[in-house]
Motif scaffolding. Structure first.
Motif, mmCIF file in Angstrom:
data_model
loop_
_atom_site.group_PDB
_atom_site.id
_atom_site.type_symbol
_atom_site.label_atom_id
_atom_site.label_comp_id
_atom_site.label_asym_id
_atom_site.label_seq_id
_atom_site.Cartn_x
_atom_site.Cartn_y
_atom_site.Cartn_z
ATOM 1 N N PRO A 167 1.287 -1.696 -0.135
ATOM 2 C CA PRO A 167 0.040 0.094 0.737
ATOM 3 C C PRO A 167 0.565 1.242 -0.247
ATOM 4 C CG PRO A 167 -0.382 -1.697 1.654
ATOM 5 C CD PRO A 167 0.197 -1.793 1.039
ATOM 6 N N LEU A 168 2.364 1.385 0.906
ATOM 7 C CA LEU A 168 2.354 2.293 0.624
ATOM 8 C C LEU A 168 3.281 3.094 -1.025
ATOM 9 C CD1 LEU A 168 3.970 4.688 1.998
ATOM 10 C CD2 LEU A 168 6.110 3.126 2.958
ATOM 11 N N GLN A 169 3.723 2.304 -1.449
ATOM 12 C CA GLN A 169 4.918 1.903 -3.026
ATOM 13 C C GLN A 169 3.268 2.018 -3.572
ATOM 14 O OE1 GLN A 169 6.713 -1.511 -3.513
ATOM 15 N NE2 GLN A 169 8.491 -0.229 -2.768
ATOM 16 N N LYS A 170 1.863 1.543 -3.530
ATOM 17 C CA LYS A 170 1.118 2.078 -4.593
ATOM 18 C C LYS A 170 1.370 3.833 -4.278
ATOM 19 C CE LYS A 170 -2.159 -0.884 -5.303
ATOM 20 N NZ LYS A 170 -3.279 -1.738 -4.457
ATOM 21 N N ALA A 171 1.137 3.709 -2.625
ATOM 22 C CA ALA A 171 0.215 5.621 -2.669
ATOM 23 C C ALA A 171 1.784 6.089 -3.199
ATOM 24 C CB ALA A 171 0.740 5.969 -1.077
ATOM 25 N N GLN A 172 2.425 5.958 -3.138
ATOM 26 C CA GLN A 172 4.130 6.830 -4.182
ATOM 27 C C GLN A 172 4.076 6.822 -5.973
ATOM 28 O OE1 GLN A 172 7.096 4.065 -2.220
ATOM 29 N NE2 GLN A 172 7.535 6.188 -0.721
ATOM 30 N N VAL A 173 3.613 5.309 -6.289
ATOM 31 C CA VAL A 173 3.469 6.299 -7.779
ATOM 32 C C VAL A 173 2.329 6.444 -8.474
ATOM 33 C CG1 VAL A 173 2.168 4.419 -9.736
ATOM 34 C CG2 VAL A 173 4.540 3.250 -7.563
ATOM 35 N N HIS A 174 1.025 6.377 -6.690
ATOM 36 C CA HIS A 174 -0.041 7.247 -7.745
ATOM 37 C C HIS A 174 0.946 8.841 -6.929
ATOM 38 C CE1 HIS A 174 -3.458 5.186 -8.170
ATOM 39 N NE2 HIS A 174 -3.007 4.355 -6.751
ATOM 40 N N SER A 175 1.836 9.628 -6.444
ATOM 41 C CA SER A 175 2.362 10.531 -5.848
ATOM 42 C C SER A 175 2.966 11.333 -7.599
ATOM 43 C CB SER A 175 2.469 11.056 -4.674
ATOM 44 O OG SER A 175 3.901 9.472 -5.042
ATOM 45 N N TRP A 176 4.022 10.333 -8.013
ATOM 46 C CA TRP A 176 4.798 10.507 -9.034
ATOM 47 C C TRP A 176 3.506 10.778 -10.235
ATOM 48 C CZ3 TRP A 176 9.842 12.106 -8.592
ATOM 49 C CH2 TRP A 176 10.312 11.876 -8.035
ATOM 50 N N GLN A 177 2.524 10.157 -10.387
ATOM 51 C CA GLN A 177 1.645 10.221 -11.656
ATOM 52 C C GLN A 177 1.222 11.386 -11.412
ATOM 53 O OE1 GLN A 177 0.161 5.843 -11.066
ATOM 54 N NE2 GLN A 177 -0.584 6.521 -13.007
ATOM 55 N N VAL A 200 10.391 3.931 -7.540
ATOM 56 C CA VAL A 200 9.405 3.255 -6.524
ATOM 57 C C VAL A 200 10.135 1.942 -6.723
ATOM 58 C CG1 VAL A 200 7.563 2.605 -5.707
ATOM 59 C CG2 VAL A 200 7.512 4.847 -6.666
ATOM 60 N N GLY A 201 10.508 1.792 -5.691
ATOM 61 C CA GLY A 201 11.198 -0.070 -5.148
ATOM 62 C C GLY A 201 12.293 0.030 -6.519
ATOM 63 N N GLU A 202 12.497 -1.198 -6.665
ATOM 64 C CA GLU A 202 13.669 -1.983 -7.612
ATOM 65 C C GLU A 202 13.274 -2.249 -8.885
ATOM 66 O OE1 GLU A 202 16.478 -1.517 -6.591
ATOM 67 O OE2 GLU A 202 16.582 -0.712 -5.412
#
Length: 420
Positions: free
Chosen positions: A89-99, A153-155
């Motif tokens: 969930p945290l990484q998913k939110a980070q992806v949304h923020s970058w979008q 986000v991530g690797e």
């Protein structure tokens, strides 16, 4: 029947949807006949999509999706590549923020500035310069974030990388020129990694980068009849001209230290391209046919480069896994001066209060010290040269470190960092 994407060929928002489909392994029918000059807002089209925006995605049952973010997320969920949208969930939110960052801070302001250059909007130098200045400030922030990251986000590649790269492709071609791009090397590295991914080459290339932004020519002023000139008064003698700041600079109070050439630059040229290896490692599966390790063994120059095992000397001091992982990240941060000579994959193996730090690095030359001693804490680690050709254990260790499935004394890989 595959869903149909409607969007112009050169449109950045359509491009990001196509890139998502390519990485997710989802088939699309692509209708690229629509563009801003065509009469595409027909009654039939508006009946399906009342807002009239492109791109759209029409499903087999007639459902029409709009907004490239929503379309991309839908396609990513359909595909087998689950890393495009992380499950965490945290990484998913980070992806949304970058979008959101890609659209609101890069793409939309870049489009507004470019419309002034194209004459779609009236050109106002103060307004134009202000927009471009703000974009460059945002790019500087992104550059600082990417100092220690390959992906946002991530690797692995996520929608964050696709959306930012599509925005960069647009602004690099229009309002962010060569002089500005040279100041953001990490952003450029990220951009090149994404657009040169084997599955995305056809979608993003050719990449047309603007060399110099040229403001539109001012309209010619109407010539007014010249009035008769009055006789010129004699000019008073000029005072001695003050020196411009760039005519003569004061000598620095402390002489600048001469730059010391790195001895690694004097090594014989190597056919092994370390930067290309970093891209292969980032874009391909590590193991298996066609994977990055297969590419590595085929291309590796054993005279110009070497491989070392890295082990932390004070594992008894390690506590929480995330803290140990942060320690590895800090070590890599301090190796920044050796970035062009080094690739690393180091991880934390085990669990809280029972873990070790270990991994492998690929370095320029045969001696690790000139590469690694730029980090003040380099002596906190031990180093052993690996023979991946003649020693099966060394080869297995190296591959495990690269693939993040290394196991040592029953301790399994828990977290890791890459130095690229």
């Amino acid at each position: 029947m595959a869903p149909t994407l409607v969007g112009a060929a050169g449109n950045a928002r359509a491009r990001r949807v196509r890139a998502t489909a390519a990485l997710a392994g989802v088939e699309l029918n692509w209708d690229s006949s629509f563009d801003m000059k065509s009469n595409w807002k027909t009654e039939e089209f508006l009946a399906k999509n009342p807002f009239g925006f492109l791109p759209t995605l029409e499903l087999e049952d007639g459902t029409v999706l709009r907004e490239s973010g929503a379309i991309s997320e839908y396609i990513a969920e359909l595909g087998a590549n689950s890393t495009l949208i992380p499950s965490d969930p945290l990484q998913k939110a980070q992806v949304h923020s970058w979008q959101a960052t890609a659209d609101q801070e890069l793409f939309i302001p870049g489009s507004l500035a470019n419309r002034q250059l194209m004459g779609v909007l009236p050109y106002n130098k103060s307004n134009f310069d202000g927009i471009v200045k703000k974009i460059n400030e945002r790019l500087s922030v992104v550059d600082s974030i990417l100092v220690t990251k390959t992906f946002l986000v991530g690797e692995r590649i996520t929608l964050a990388d696709i959306f930012v790269a599509s925005a960069l492709a647009q602004i690099f071609a229009t309002v962010i020129d060569a002089d500005a791009r040279v100041k953001i090397p990490n952003v450029l590295r990220h951009f090149e990694t994404i657009v040169n991914h084997p599955k995305l080459l056809e979608i993003f290339n050719p990449v047309n980068l603007v060399e110099k932004v040229t403001p539109p020519a001012a309209p010619a002023k109407e010539q007014k009849p010249k009035a008769e000139k009055a006789p010129k008064a004699e000019k008073a003698p000029k005072a001695p001209k003050a020196k411009e700041a760039d005519e003569e600079e004061e000598e620095p109070l402390v002489p600048a230290e001469p730059k010391v050439k790195n001895p690694l630059d004097d090594l014989p040229k190597s056919a092994f391209n370390l930067e290309e290896w970093k891209r292969q490692y980032s874009n391909l599966d590590t193991r298996g046919s066609g994977g990055s390790l297969e590419w590595f063994y085929e291309k590796f120059d054993r005279e110009g480069f070497s491989i070392y095992r890295v082990d932390f000397k004070y594992n008894e001091e390690l506590t929480q896994v995330f803290m140990s992982s942060n320690q590895v990240g800090g070590f890599f941060n301090r190796l920044e001066a050796s970035r062009k000579y080094l690739f690393g994959s180091v991880g934390v193996l085990g669990k809280a209060n029972d873990s070790i730090i270990s991994g492998a690095v690929i370095i320029r030359g045969q001696d690790i010290e000139p590469v690694i001693n730029v980090a003040p804490d380099w002596e906190s680690y031990s180093y052993k040269k690996l023979d991946v050709d003649g020693n099966a254990d060394d080869k297995a260790f190296f591959e495990g470190a690269m693939a993040w499935d290394l196991v040592i004394d029953g301790k399994e890989w828990a977290d890791g960092k890459n130095f690229k």
